[in-house]
Each structure stands twice: as C-alpha cells, then as structure tokens.
Design an enzyme around this catalytic site. Structure first.
Site, PDB file in Angstrom:
ATOM      1  N   GLY A  64      -8.031 -28.181  15.874  1.00 33.37           N
ATOM      2  CA  GLY A  64      -9.255 -27.927  17.061  1.00 33.37           C
ATOM      3  C   GLY A  64      -8.726 -28.623  18.388  1.00 33.37           C
ATOM      4  O   GLY A  64      -9.383 -28.989  19.290  1.00 33.37           O
ATOM      5  N   ASN A 113      -7.308 -27.283  20.690  1.00 34.19           N
ATOM      6  CA  ASN A 113      -7.768 -26.233  21.742  1.00 34.19           C
ATOM      7  C   ASN A 113      -9.119 -26.137  22.202  1.00 34.19           C
ATOM      8  O   ASN A 113      -9.603 -26.076  22.995  1.00 34.19           O
ATOM      9  CB  ASN A 113      -7.245 -24.741  21.464  1.00 34.19           C
ATOM     10  CG  ASN A 113      -5.613 -24.655  21.683  1.00 34.19           C
ATOM     11  OD1 ASN A 113      -5.343 -24.361  23.038  1.00 34.19           O
ATOM     12  ND2 ASN A 113      -4.841 -24.700  20.777  1.00 34.19           N
ATOM     13  N   MET A 173      -6.976 -19.091  11.259  1.00 34.50           N
ATOM     14  CA  MET A 173      -5.933 -18.464  10.459  1.00 34.50           C
ATOM     15  C   MET A 173      -6.313 -17.270   9.679  1.00 34.50           C
ATOM     16  O   MET A 173      -5.670 -16.772   8.750  1.00 34.50           O
ATOM     17  CB  MET A 173      -5.424 -19.559   9.526  1.00 34.50           C
ATOM     18  CG  MET A 173      -4.841 -20.812  10.315  1.00 34.50           C
ATOM     19  SD  MET A 173      -3.564 -20.464  11.522  1.00 34.50           S
ATOM     20  CE  MET A 173      -2.325 -20.293  10.564  1.00 34.50           C
ATOM     21  N   ARG A 174      -7.312 -16.780  10.033  1.00 34.53           N
ATOM     22  CA  ARG A 174      -7.614 -15.187   9.325  1.00 34.53           C
ATOM     23  C   ARG A 174      -7.497 -13.987  10.382  1.00 34.53           C
ATOM     24  O   ARG A 174      -7.832 -14.298  11.596  1.00 34.53           O
ATOM     25  CB  ARG A 174      -9.105 -15.247   8.990  1.00 34.53           C
ATOM     26  CG  ARG A 174      -9.279 -16.249   7.831  1.00 34.53           C
ATOM     27  CD  ARG A 174     -10.869 -16.316   7.488  1.00 34.53           C
ATOM     28  NE  ARG A 174     -11.331 -15.124   6.870  1.00 34.53           N
ATOM     29  CZ  ARG A 174     -11.317 -14.933   5.485  1.00 34.53           C
ATOM     30  NH1 ARG A 174     -10.780 -15.842   4.646  1.00 34.53           N
ATOM     31  NH2 ARG A 174     -11.724 -13.906   5.358  1.00 34.53           N
ATOM     32  N   LEU A 175      -7.285 -12.883   9.827  1.00 38.68           N
ATOM     33  CA  LEU A 175      -7.096 -11.955  10.731  1.00 38.68           C
ATOM     34  C   LEU A 175      -8.497 -11.131  10.494  1.00 38.68           C
ATOM     35  O   LEU A 175      -9.229 -11.105   9.860  1.00 38.68           O
ATOM     36  CB  LEU A 175      -5.931 -10.866   9.857  1.00 38.68           C
ATOM     37  CG  LEU A 175      -5.499  -9.575  10.664  1.00 38.68           C
ATOM     38  CD1 LEU A 175      -4.718 -10.125  11.846  1.00 38.68           C
ATOM     39  CD2 LEU A 175      -4.669  -8.773   9.631  1.00 38.68           C
ATOM     40  N   ASN A 203      -7.482 -14.785  21.740  1.00 37.41           N
ATOM     41  CA  ASN A 203      -6.838 -15.728  20.820  1.00 37.41           C
ATOM     42  C   ASN A 203      -5.684 -16.339  21.599  1.00 37.41           C
ATOM     43  O   ASN A 203      -5.338 -15.754  22.666  1.00 37.41           O
ATOM     44  CB  ASN A 203      -6.133 -14.673  19.797  1.00 37.41           C
ATOM     45  CG  ASN A 203      -5.569 -15.487  18.788  1.00 37.41           C
ATOM     46  OD1 ASN A 203      -5.849 -16.623  18.398  1.00 37.41           O
ATOM     47  ND2 ASN A 203      -4.122 -14.909  18.218  1.00 37.41           N
ATOM     48  N   HIS A 217      -1.544 -17.800  21.215  1.00 43.92           N
ATOM     49  CA  HIS A 217      -0.515 -17.733  20.483  1.00 43.92           C
ATOM     50  C   HIS A 217       0.627 -18.433  20.778  1.00 43.92           C
ATOM     51  O   HIS A 217       0.898 -18.422  22.097  1.00 43.92           O
ATOM     52  CB  HIS A 217      -0.406 -16.382  20.077  1.00 43.92           C
ATOM     53  CG  HIS A 217       1.020 -16.246  19.021  1.00 43.92           C
ATOM     54  ND1 HIS A 217       0.731 -16.349  17.787  1.00 43.92           N
ATOM     55  CD2 HIS A 217       2.406 -15.975  19.337  1.00 43.92           C
ATOM     56  CE1 HIS A 217       1.998 -16.176  17.224  1.00 43.92           C
ATOM     57  NE2 HIS A 217       3.042 -15.846  18.076  1.00 43.92           N
TER      58      HIS A 217
END
Ligand code: GRF
Length: 202
Positions: A12, A14, A91-93, A108, A110
C-alpha cells in the site's frame, strides 16, 4: 467532495502516497473514504486504520465466483457512494460488470510503459527483455488486463546493474507522484476520454 475507494492487496505504498496527497491538499476536493482488500494481512489495511479511514477485508473465499465477489464489492462501493475506484496493487482482475458499474471511474497503476509488459510481472519482464527504458502508467480500467485508456506515463531509464528490486524502487518513486497527479486531474474534471485517448486539459 468526491469520494474515493482504494483497493489494494499488499503493502500500500501507493495508497500512502494518495492519502498523503489528500492530507497535504495536493489532491483537492476529494477524500479517501474506504480501503478494501482481498488479502486479510494487507498492510494497506493497517495504513488506512492509522489514518482513521474505513477499511475492510473482502474475503474471496466467501464467494463462489469472481463475478459474485465483484457484485458484492460493487454493492458495497455504491452503498458508500464512491465516485472513483483506485486500484493500487490490487491483484485481482475486475469483472466486466464491475467495469460497467464504474465506467471510466476505475484507475490502475502499472509498473511498465503499457502496452509493453502487462500482467503481474511487468518489472521483471522488462528487465529480462533488455529494454533500456521502462516506466509506469496510470490508466482507466477496462475489461482487459492493463489495456484501458492511458492517463499518464513516465519513463525510467534502466541501468546495467539494475535488479528487479532496484528498478522497482525507482519506478515506485515515480508512481507515488504520478498516481496522486492523475487522481487530482480526474477530481478537477481535467480528463476527457475519446476512444482510447485521454486528453488532459490543465
Ligand atoms: C505498484 O508497483 C503498482 O505498479 C503495481 O503494484 C504495486 C503496488 O505497490 N500495480 P504498493 O502496494 O502500492 O506498495
């Protein structure tokens, strides 16, 4: 006041950068009202607690499918009148239904220059490939994996002696500046989306 929910699975950092940006008024007109995690021990939940932000572990095992999990998540977000969903190391789509419910209101970050090196191993993949420049990307979330319209990107030069860890450290430093900036732009209504392109009107 826009109401932000942050979804995180891990450390966490971010999330922390976003909380700090709200507290120091670098992000104006918004507050982080909710932090949700799919991992019980996510340090992100502890960070939320420390700042008096409502937080909840959303247990994937209680739901039969990703779709059902996301349905419950969306209902919870709507109950809390969330305007913007920020994925920060989540970490989930997310399911197409979730994307539809928060169309162009899910962001999001990346750790690579998309569309290069999507997926969960973006930093290692860039290093292994031998690129000389990588970076990070803030984008809106669509149904794909790291495929939505790009809001902001910044490059990071790869050094000969870089390891995944050293590169991650430099990328994250940029992330902690770029993510609050993108959120602030959104909150101030400065982002227009046309097709795949985001235009920033600063
Ligand atoms: C970040 O590097 C982000 O790019 C990726 O996951 C990482 C999360 O780190 N999506 P943290 O939990 O915010 O420290």
């Amino acid at each position: 006041m826009k109401r932000i929910a942050v979804l995180a699975s891990g450390n966490g950092t971010n999330l922390q950068a976003i909380i700090d940006a709200v507290e120091s008024k670098k992000i104006c007109g918004a507050e982080v009202v909710l932090v949700l995690s799919d991992k019980k021990d996510a340090y992100a939940l502890t960070r939320a607690k420390k700042h008096g932000i409502k937080n909840k572990f959303f247990d994937p095992q209680l739901y039969a499918s990703r779709q059902e999990y996301d349905r419950a998540l969306v209902a919870y977000l709507q109950e809390h009148k969330i305007d913007l969903v920020v994925l920060a190391g989540y970490m989930r789509l997310v399911s197409p239904e979730f994307v539809e419910a928060y169309k162009n209101r899910i962001m999001n970050i990346h750790p690579a220059l998309l569309p290069a090196f999507p997926g969960t191993k973006g930093i290692a993949a860039a290093l292994d490939y031998g690129v000389k420049v990588t970076g990070c990307t803030v984008h809106f979330v669509d149904e794909g994996m790291d495929t939505g319209p790009i809001i902001l990107q910044e490059a990071v030069t790869v050094r000969d002696d870089d390891t995944v860890e050293s590169l991650r450290e430099r990328i994250q430093k940029i992330e902690h500046r770029l993510y609050p900036k993108a959120i602030d732009l959104w909150v101030r209504g400065k982002i227009t989306i046309q097709g795949r392109r985001c235009f920033i009107d600063e």
